[in-house]
Motif scaffolding. Sequence first.
Motif, PDB file in Angstrom:
ATOM      1  N   ASN A 113       7.066  -4.740 -10.101  1.00 34.50           N
ATOM      2  CA  ASN A 113       7.561  -3.625  -9.281  1.00 34.50           C
ATOM      3  C   ASN A 113       8.297  -4.091  -8.028  1.00 34.50           C
ATOM      4  OD1 ASN A 113       6.326  -1.676 -11.003  1.00 34.50           O
ATOM      5  ND2 ASN A 113       4.352  -2.136 -10.055  1.00 34.50           N
ATOM      6  N   ASP A 114       8.295  -5.397  -7.791  1.00 29.09           N
ATOM      7  CA  ASP A 114       8.948  -5.959  -6.601  1.00 29.09           C
ATOM      8  C   ASP A 114       9.989  -6.972  -7.060  1.00 29.09           C
ATOM      9  OD1 ASP A 114       9.730  -7.085  -4.239  1.00 29.09           O
ATOM     10  OD2 ASP A 114       7.717  -7.640  -3.553  1.00 29.09           O
ATOM     11  N   HIS A 115      11.192  -6.474  -7.345  1.00 29.12           N
ATOM     12  CA  HIS A 115      12.218  -7.329  -7.942  1.00 29.12           C
ATOM     13  C   HIS A 115      12.722  -8.403  -6.987  1.00 29.12           C
ATOM     14  CE1 HIS A 115      13.135  -3.841 -10.956  1.00 29.12           C
ATOM     15  NE2 HIS A 115      11.931  -4.363 -11.089  1.00 29.12           N
ATOM     16  N   SER A 116      12.652  -8.144  -5.695  1.00 32.43           N
ATOM     17  CA  SER A 116      13.048  -9.161  -4.724  1.00 32.43           C
ATOM     18  C   SER A 116      12.112 -10.366  -4.786  1.00 32.43           C
ATOM     19  CB  SER A 116      13.054  -8.569  -3.314  1.00 32.43           C
ATOM     20  OG  SER A 116      13.403  -9.556  -2.360  1.00 32.43           O
ATOM     21  N   SER A 117      10.811 -10.112  -4.901  1.00 32.76           N
ATOM     22  CA  SER A 117       9.838 -11.197  -4.997  1.00 32.76           C
ATOM     23  C   SER A 117      10.008 -11.973  -6.299  1.00 32.76           C
ATOM     24  CB  SER A 117       8.411 -10.650  -4.901  1.00 32.76           C
ATOM     25  OG  SER A 117       8.169 -10.109  -3.618  1.00 32.76           O
ATOM     26  N   ILE A 118      10.310 -11.260  -7.375  1.00 34.74           N
ATOM     27  CA  ILE A 118      10.577 -11.937  -8.649  1.00 34.74           C
ATOM     28  C   ILE A 118      11.774 -12.866  -8.499  1.00 34.74           C
ATOM     29  CG2 ILE A 118      11.346 -11.624 -11.037  1.00 34.74           C
ATOM     30  CD1 ILE A 118       9.796  -9.004 -11.089  1.00 34.74           C
ATOM     31  N   ALA A 119      12.828 -12.371  -7.850  1.00 36.65           N
ATOM     32  CA  ALA A 119      14.039 -13.173  -7.663  1.00 36.65           C
ATOM     33  C   ALA A 119      13.742 -14.433  -6.860  1.00 36.65           C
ATOM     34  CB  ALA A 119      15.117 -12.338  -6.976  1.00 36.65           C
ATOM     35  N   ARG A 128      20.468 -14.393  -6.336  1.00 33.95           N
ATOM     36  CA  ARG A 128      20.175 -15.581  -5.548  1.00 33.95           C
ATOM     37  C   ARG A 128      21.112 -16.707  -6.012  1.00 33.95           C
ATOM     38  NH1 ARG A 128      17.890 -11.847  -3.881  1.00 33.95           N
ATOM     39  NH2 ARG A 128      15.682 -11.587  -3.341  1.00 33.95           N
ATOM     40  N   VAL A 129      21.664 -17.436  -5.058  1.00 34.07           N
ATOM     41  CA  VAL A 129      22.581 -18.543  -5.356  1.00 34.07           C
ATOM     42  C   VAL A 129      22.193 -19.732  -4.489  1.00 34.07           C
ATOM     43  CG1 VAL A 129      24.982 -19.338  -5.324  1.00 34.07           C
ATOM     44  CG2 VAL A 129      24.468 -16.945  -5.893  1.00 34.07           C
ATOM     45  N   GLY A 130      22.009 -20.910  -5.085  1.00 30.69           N
ATOM     46  CA  GLY A 130      21.670 -22.076  -4.270  1.00 30.69           C
ATOM     47  C   GLY A 130      21.321 -23.282  -5.100  1.00 30.69           C
ATOM     48  N   LYS A 131      20.767 -24.317  -4.444  1.00 32.67           N
ATOM     49  CA  LYS A 131      20.445 -25.564  -5.132  1.00 32.67           C
ATOM     50  C   LYS A 131      19.428 -26.368  -4.327  1.00 32.67           C
ATOM     51  CE  LYS A 131      23.044 -29.140  -4.424  1.00 32.67           C
ATOM     52  NZ  LYS A 131      24.104 -30.164  -4.349  1.00 32.67           N
ATOM     53  N   ILE A 132      18.899 -27.416  -4.951  1.00 30.52           N
ATOM     54  CA  ILE A 132      18.030 -28.360  -4.271  1.00 30.52           C
ATOM     55  C   ILE A 132      18.909 -29.358  -3.518  1.00 30.52           C
ATOM     56  CG2 ILE A 132      17.918 -29.953  -6.234  1.00 30.52           C
ATOM     57  CD1 ILE A 132      15.003 -30.503  -5.487  1.00 30.52           C
ATOM     58  N   LEU A 133      18.423 -29.833  -2.372  1.00 31.49           N
ATOM     59  CA  LEU A 133      19.169 -30.784  -1.558  1.00 31.49           C
ATOM     60  C   LEU A 133      18.398 -32.096  -1.475  1.00 31.49           C
ATOM     61  CD1 LEU A 133      20.086 -28.418   1.440  1.00 31.49           C
ATOM     62  CD2 LEU A 133      21.381 -28.806  -0.668  1.00 31.49           C
ATOM     63  N   ASN A 134      19.114 -33.215  -1.518  1.00 36.93           N
ATOM     64  CA  ASN A 134      18.450 -34.510  -1.377  1.00 36.93           C
ATOM     65  C   ASN A 134      18.314 -34.871   0.094  1.00 36.93           C
ATOM     66  OD1 ASN A 134      20.891 -35.823  -0.474  1.00 36.93           O
ATOM     67  ND2 ASN A 134      21.567 -35.902  -2.607  1.00 36.93           N
ATOM     68  N   SER A 173      21.864 -12.748   3.236  1.00 38.91           N
ATOM     69  CA  SER A 173      21.468 -13.820   4.144  1.00 38.91           C
ATOM     70  C   SER A 173      21.640 -15.159   3.450  1.00 38.91           C
ATOM     71  CB  SER A 173      20.013 -13.653   4.600  1.00 38.91           C
ATOM     72  OG  SER A 173      19.136 -13.710   3.484  1.00 38.91           O
ATOM     73  N   ALA A 174      21.725 -16.209   4.242  1.00 41.71           N
ATOM     74  CA  ALA A 174      21.852 -17.558   3.707  1.00 41.71           C
ATOM     75  C   ALA A 174      20.920 -18.490   4.465  1.00 41.71           C
ATOM     76  CB  ALA A 174      23.296 -18.044   3.816  1.00 41.71           C
ATOM     77  N   PHE A 175      20.472 -19.544   3.802  1.00 48.13           N
ATOM     78  CA  PHE A 175      19.625 -20.531   4.462  1.00 48.13           C
ATOM     79  C   PHE A 175      19.949 -21.917   3.926  1.00 48.13           C
ATOM     80  CE2 PHE A 175      17.253 -19.441   0.628  1.00 48.13           C
ATOM     81  CZ  PHE A 175      16.811 -20.676   0.173  1.00 48.13           C
ATOM     82  N   ALA A 176      19.655 -22.920   4.725  1.00 46.23           N
ATOM     83  CA  ALA A 176      19.756 -24.321   4.327  1.00 46.23           C
ATOM     84  C   ALA A 176      18.823 -25.095   5.238  1.00 46.23           C
ATOM     85  CB  ALA A 176      21.184 -24.831   4.459  1.00 46.23           C
ATOM     86  N   ALA A 177      17.784 -25.690   4.668  1.00 42.24           N
ATOM     87  CA  ALA A 177      16.782 -26.369   5.480  1.00 42.24           C
ATOM     88  C   ALA A 177      16.063 -27.402   4.639  1.00 42.24           C
ATOM     89  CB  ALA A 177      15.786 -25.362   6.052  1.00 42.24           C
ATOM     90  N   GLY A 178      15.370 -28.310   5.323  1.00 43.03           N
ATOM     91  CA  GLY A 178      14.705 -29.389   4.621  1.00 43.03           C
ATOM     92  C   GLY A 178      13.212 -29.422   4.817  1.00 43.03           C
ATOM     93  N   GLN A 179      12.534 -30.025   3.861  1.00 40.81           N
ATOM     94  CA  GLN A 179      11.154 -30.455   4.000  1.00 40.81           C
ATOM     95  C   GLN A 179      11.204 -31.967   4.239  1.00 40.81           C
ATOM     96  OE1 GLN A 179       8.475 -28.488   4.058  1.00 40.81           O
ATOM     97  NE2 GLN A 179       9.666 -26.624   3.702  1.00 40.81           N
ATOM     98  N   MET A 223      20.917 -14.933  -0.510  1.00 39.72           N
ATOM     99  CA  MET A 223      20.081 -13.869  -1.049  1.00 39.72           C
ATOM    100  C   MET A 223      20.701 -12.507  -0.762  1.00 39.72           C
ATOM    101  SD  MET A 223      16.309 -15.337   0.023  1.00 39.72           S
ATOM    102  CE  MET A 223      16.624 -15.180   1.773  1.00 39.72           C
ATOM    103  N   THR A 224      20.873 -11.712  -1.808  1.00 38.48           N
ATOM    104  CA  THR A 224      21.430 -10.379  -1.629  1.00 38.48           C
ATOM    105  C   THR A 224      21.114  -9.533  -2.865  1.00 38.48           C
ATOM    106  OG1 THR A 224      23.444  -9.159  -1.066  1.00 38.48           O
ATOM    107  CG2 THR A 224      23.695 -11.006  -2.582  1.00 38.48           C
ATOM    108  N   PHE A 225      21.662  -8.335  -2.929  1.00 38.48           N
ATOM    109  CA  PHE A 225      21.458  -7.437  -4.069  1.00 38.48           C
ATOM    110  C   PHE A 225      22.635  -6.474  -4.147  1.00 38.48           C
ATOM    111  CE2 PHE A 225      19.686  -5.348  -0.392  1.00 38.48           C
ATOM    112  CZ  PHE A 225      20.105  -4.032  -0.517  1.00 38.48           C
TER     113      PHE A 225
END
Length: 347
Positions: A46-52, A159-165, A205-211, A220-222
């Motif tokens: 029931n929460d499509h944003s969380s699924i995404a 959702r659009v993005g990738k893993i970063l090294n 919105s957009a994000f780019a950050a590291g661990q 992220m959008t709809f």
Amino acid sequence: SVSGLAKDVVPTMKQICHIFADATFPKSELKKAKKLKINALNNISNDHSSIANRAFRSLSLSGSEFDNPTGGFIKTIKKITQRSLGKKLVYFRDEVKKRVYLKGPSDILKIKDIILHDCGFKGEKSNYKRTTKKDRPISPNKKGIYLVTVPRANQAQVRVGKILNKKEINDDALLLFTSKFLGGGFTSQLMQNIRVKAGLSYSVSAFAAGQREYGRSGIMTFTKNETVNQLINVIKKTLEGVQGNKFSKEEFEHTRGYLIGSFPFAFEEASHFMESLIQMDHQEKPHENLFNLPEKLKTIKSDDVARLSNQIFRWDEQTIVVVGPRSLAKKLKEIGKVNIISYKKFL
């Protein structure tokens, strides 16, 4: 984490230590806790944003050491027992290296002896640090378009993005600037093109950050089911525009001014300040990187943003996740090959 009045720090810490030292995980309580978590996952339909968000994380990190969700899956939650929780508690209490962060008057340092003795922590002997396999490079993410099907969806989550090294996450200031310039407010590039000019969505919105060992970039959008292709094409053209340095100086400077001006407000709450220090320590970066952020933001040039955007948002390297009805597959195939997955795979 815990907060409260300084005068209550001793009894509060004693209670926390009591839990660490004597927790038994009663079967009845464990059963209720597991049921709540499993019900929450079952109700996620029931929460499509969380699924995404959940599907995007899994797919974009697929093949790396980081692709499992921290909250687990239904099948792994079911396997949790009193014994496994007890072993995990001993692992955290006796083996793992710990660092305690305190903020308050100096007299709260009196809880040091409580932490060392009442909690059962081993002090300097607890020096185990979890590490990744150094000889295992971060694998490329699952590039392409993924349709995660859900029943009765009247809109598409995208959702659009990738893993970063590690090399891609070494400049925190530039990562922040680039992601906010793309999707960090009403004047951002994606918001202007998607909402103001095209009227395709209310927010983006957009994000780019590291661990410590990896990072992530994402958008992220709809939108309505009928306009999902149009939305994806606008995202692509916006990214290409930024990567080609096709934006005005005024737009660029507006982002710089906003980030520098809002920097002090990030530390109004003690918890935010401490979380920032913890994150810097987790990434094994000096605290100066945090405090010097405004000065670093002043030195960023438009070419830097264009270059990093091309590096972390290069279109042919992106994982594109769309959550919606199965009928979207025909429309999405006009853009490229579509992989269809049920949302249940991510539960």
